[in-house]
Design a protein around this motif. Sequence first.
Motif, PDB file in Angstrom:
ATOM      1  N   LYS A 155       2.939  26.999  59.767  1.00  0.00           N
ATOM      2  CA  LYS A 155       3.325  25.593  59.247  1.00  0.00           C
ATOM      3  C   LYS A 155       2.996  24.513  60.296  1.00  0.00           C
ATOM      4  CE  LYS A 155       6.881  26.956  55.643  1.00  0.00           C
ATOM      5  NZ  LYS A 155       8.260  26.745  55.449  1.00  0.00           N
ATOM      6  N   CYS A 156       3.377  24.898  61.354  1.00  0.00           N
ATOM      7  CA  CYS A 156       3.258  23.901  62.352  1.00  0.00           C
ATOM      8  C   CYS A 156       1.603  23.680  62.629  1.00  0.00           C
ATOM      9  CB  CYS A 156       3.744  24.409  64.086  1.00  0.00           C
ATOM     10  SG  CYS A 156       5.548  24.640  63.784  1.00  0.00           S
ATOM     11  N   ASN A 157       0.762  24.838  62.868  1.00  0.00           N
ATOM     12  CA  ASN A 157      -0.544  24.281  62.807  1.00  0.00           C
ATOM     13  C   ASN A 157      -0.960  23.504  61.760  1.00  0.00           C
ATOM     14  OD1 ASN A 157      -0.691  26.202  64.700  1.00  0.00           O
ATOM     15  ND2 ASN A 157      -1.573  27.894  63.757  1.00  0.00           N
ATOM     16  N   ALA A 158      -0.827  23.783  60.451  1.00  0.00           N
ATOM     17  CA  ALA A 158      -1.168  22.965  59.179  1.00  0.00           C
ATOM     18  C   ALA A 158      -0.562  21.410  59.430  1.00  0.00           C
ATOM     19  CB  ALA A 158      -0.468  23.440  58.078  1.00  0.00           C
ATOM     20  N   TRP A 159       0.818  21.566  59.847  1.00  0.00           N
ATOM     21  CA  TRP A 159       1.161  20.021  60.203  1.00  0.00           C
ATOM     22  C   TRP A 159       0.455  19.075  61.060  1.00  0.00           C
ATOM     23  CZ3 TRP A 159       3.192  16.498  63.746  1.00  0.00           C
ATOM     24  CH2 TRP A 159       4.288  15.502  63.175  1.00  0.00           C
ATOM     25  N   PHE A 160       0.047  19.633  62.287  1.00  0.00           N
ATOM     26  CA  PHE A 160      -0.759  18.855  62.964  1.00  0.00           C
ATOM     27  C   PHE A 160      -2.155  18.670  62.631  1.00  0.00           C
ATOM     28  CE2 PHE A 160       1.696  21.489  66.398  1.00  0.00           C
ATOM     29  CZ  PHE A 160       2.422  20.459  66.731  1.00  0.00           C
ATOM     30  N   LYS A 208      -8.858  21.762  63.444  1.00  0.00           N
ATOM     31  CA  LYS A 208      -8.113  23.010  64.009  1.00  0.00           C
ATOM     32  C   LYS A 208      -7.041  22.915  64.948  1.00  0.00           C
ATOM     33  CE  LYS A 208      -7.702  27.162  63.220  1.00  0.00           C
ATOM     34  NZ  LYS A 208      -7.888  27.975  61.740  1.00  0.00           N
ATOM     35  N   ALA A 209      -5.753  23.138  64.743  1.00  0.00           N
ATOM     36  CA  ALA A 209      -4.664  23.194  65.717  1.00  0.00           C
ATOM     37  C   ALA A 209      -3.927  24.701  65.768  1.00  0.00           C
ATOM     38  CB  ALA A 209      -3.722  22.346  65.258  1.00  0.00           C
ATOM     39  N   LEU A 210      -3.699  25.050  67.147  1.00  0.00           N
ATOM     40  CA  LEU A 210      -3.297  26.413  67.079  1.00  0.00           C
ATOM     41  C   LEU A 210      -2.104  26.271  68.126  1.00  0.00           C
ATOM     42  CD1 LEU A 210      -6.719  28.513  67.508  1.00  0.00           C
ATOM     43  CD2 LEU A 210      -5.145  28.565  65.610  1.00  0.00           C
ATOM     44  N   LEU A 211      -1.061  26.741  67.787  1.00  0.00           N
ATOM     45  CA  LEU A 211       0.366  26.749  68.824  1.00  0.00           C
ATOM     46  C   LEU A 211      -0.281  27.713  69.797  1.00  0.00           C
ATOM     47  CD1 LEU A 211       3.925  27.029  66.844  1.00  0.00           C
ATOM     48  CD2 LEU A 211       2.310  25.063  67.734  1.00  0.00           C
ATOM     49  N   THR A 212       0.324  27.401  70.896  1.00  0.00           N
ATOM     50  CA  THR A 212       0.045  28.222  72.222  1.00  0.00           C
ATOM     51  C   THR A 212       1.412  28.402  72.967  1.00  0.00           C
ATOM     52  OG1 THR A 212      -0.413  26.309  73.477  1.00  0.00           O
ATOM     53  CG2 THR A 212      -2.390  27.577  72.536  1.00  0.00           C
ATOM     54  N   THR A 213       1.372  29.295  73.900  1.00  0.00           N
ATOM     55  CA  THR A 213       2.552  29.605  74.538  1.00  0.00           C
ATOM     56  C   THR A 213       2.978  28.326  75.474  1.00  0.00           C
ATOM     57  OG1 THR A 213       0.932  31.039  76.103  1.00  0.00           O
ATOM     58  CG2 THR A 213       2.647  32.196  74.720  1.00  0.00           C
ATOM     59  N   ALA A 239       0.061  23.529  72.294  1.00  0.00           N
ATOM     60  CA  ALA A 239      -0.762  23.652  71.066  1.00  0.00           C
ATOM     61  C   ALA A 239      -2.275  23.263  71.588  1.00  0.00           C
ATOM     62  CB  ALA A 239      -0.437  22.753  69.954  1.00  0.00           C
ATOM     63  N   ILE A 240      -3.490  23.791  71.077  1.00  0.00           N
ATOM     64  CA  ILE A 240      -4.594  23.426  71.433  1.00  0.00           C
ATOM     65  C   ILE A 240      -5.157  22.717  70.084  1.00  0.00           C
ATOM     66  CG2 ILE A 240      -5.563  25.789  71.118  1.00  0.00           C
ATOM     67  CD1 ILE A 240      -7.530  25.014  73.354  1.00  0.00           C
ATOM     68  N   LEU A 241      -5.825  21.459  70.159  1.00  0.00           N
ATOM     69  CA  LEU A 241      -6.535  20.847  68.900  1.00  0.00           C
ATOM     70  C   LEU A 241      -7.879  20.736  69.330  1.00  0.00           C
ATOM     71  CD1 LEU A 241      -3.585  19.988  69.277  1.00  0.00           C
ATOM     72  CD2 LEU A 241      -4.127  18.070  67.756  1.00  0.00           C
ATOM     73  N   ILE A 242      -8.653  21.532  68.272  1.00  0.00           N
ATOM     74  CA  ILE A 242     -10.070  21.723  68.579  1.00  0.00           C
ATOM     75  C   ILE A 242     -11.050  20.833  67.559  1.00  0.00           C
ATOM     76  CG2 ILE A 242     -12.133  23.174  68.712  1.00  0.00           C
ATOM     77  CD1 ILE A 242      -9.837  25.320  69.405  1.00  0.00           C
TER      78      ILE A 242
END
Length: 376
Positions: free
Chosen positions: A36-41, A49-54, A191-194
């Motif tokens: 949900k967070c990835n899609a929100w971004f 592409k957005a991926l949550l990271t630590t 998060a990393i946004l590509i």
Amino acid sequence: MIAFNIPPYVGKEQEYIKQAIETNKKLSGDGVFTKKCNAWFEERFNTPKALLTTSCTHALEMSAILAEINPGDEVITPSYSFVSTVNAFVLRGAKIVFVDIRPDTMNIDENLIEDAITEKTKAIVPVHYAGVACEMDKIMDIARRHNLYVIEDAAQGVMATYKGQALGTIGDIGCYSFHETKNYTMGEGGAILIQNKELVERAEIIREKGTDRSKFLRGQIDKYSWVDIGSSYLPSELNAAYLFAQLEEAETINNNRLKTWNTYYNELKGLEDEGLIELPYIPEHCTHNAHMFYIKCKDLQARTDLINYLKMNSISAVFHYVPLHSSVAGLQYARFHGADRFTTSESERLVRLPLYYGLEESNVRYILTTIKGFYE
Ligand SMILES: *Cc1c(COP(=O)(O)O)cnc(C)c1O
């Protein structure tokens, strides 16, 4: 004592964490809340592409791997930043090349970058200080002409824009932080946004311990295996659940912070007009996110006196980065290209005032009265 920062909490965080535990029964990474967070971004900031990271630190480390930084490569960035901006690249063996900042925004001076480029330069890492954008048109133009990666350290830039584009979505890669001191939080996280689509598949692999597990989970392959270098850069669902509650209220948080920021600005304008302090500058084509409110005192001594005075009056105000080039590791892993005209001198004058979601208006008034009292 009025705290400098209190982590944001909007109300639904506990409910969502409970959902992750009791309904979804999923605590490790890449469950419902992470998606949900990835899609929100991706939707909100219009990025492929957005991926949550630590953490943002880890998003930067992933970026350094994706940009294929090798020993001896050079990376251009400002010295006025957080250690993670440079450590991520030093870990890959890069030499850091600092250039001076602009005194008005405290961001990298875009006009000094090109002169610092050598045949070893691999990437430019602009840092959007206080959620105010660097001059990205100029930076992207330089990068394209010299075939360099642009990796935005947008740790402080979530919900801020440059000419209408979300910070973190302009370069090849953008990195966000959701540390508890940032506008939106999950405790520790990022998060990393590509934007560069050629990097997406490899990003998923690096984030999943160097395996093609993401493809496997999507049913694109029937088993997964070790295919590349990588680490464990995906956060727990518990953290993602906390963050998602905040993203749903992103406007509320943003508006609340901006209101405080504007009150500070309007009320302190008089002191600036009298030449006693300087206030932040927001270029016309940038919308900021009120990540930070700082003032600049006359000099280091004046700043120390102000911080002490505020402390005596139960207000926690703090200075910020000590330039990286003058630190122990900076001397070893970096060099400063050109003159340090503003990095050291401007950083010594800067003090940050309390600013967080839910900071009471009465406290803002008290802080303002105290600052005005100091200057009388
Ligand atoms: C906060 C911050 C980071 C590090 O973020 P973490 O999520 O704590 O790793 C990196 N760069 C800048 C400019 C920051 O402000």
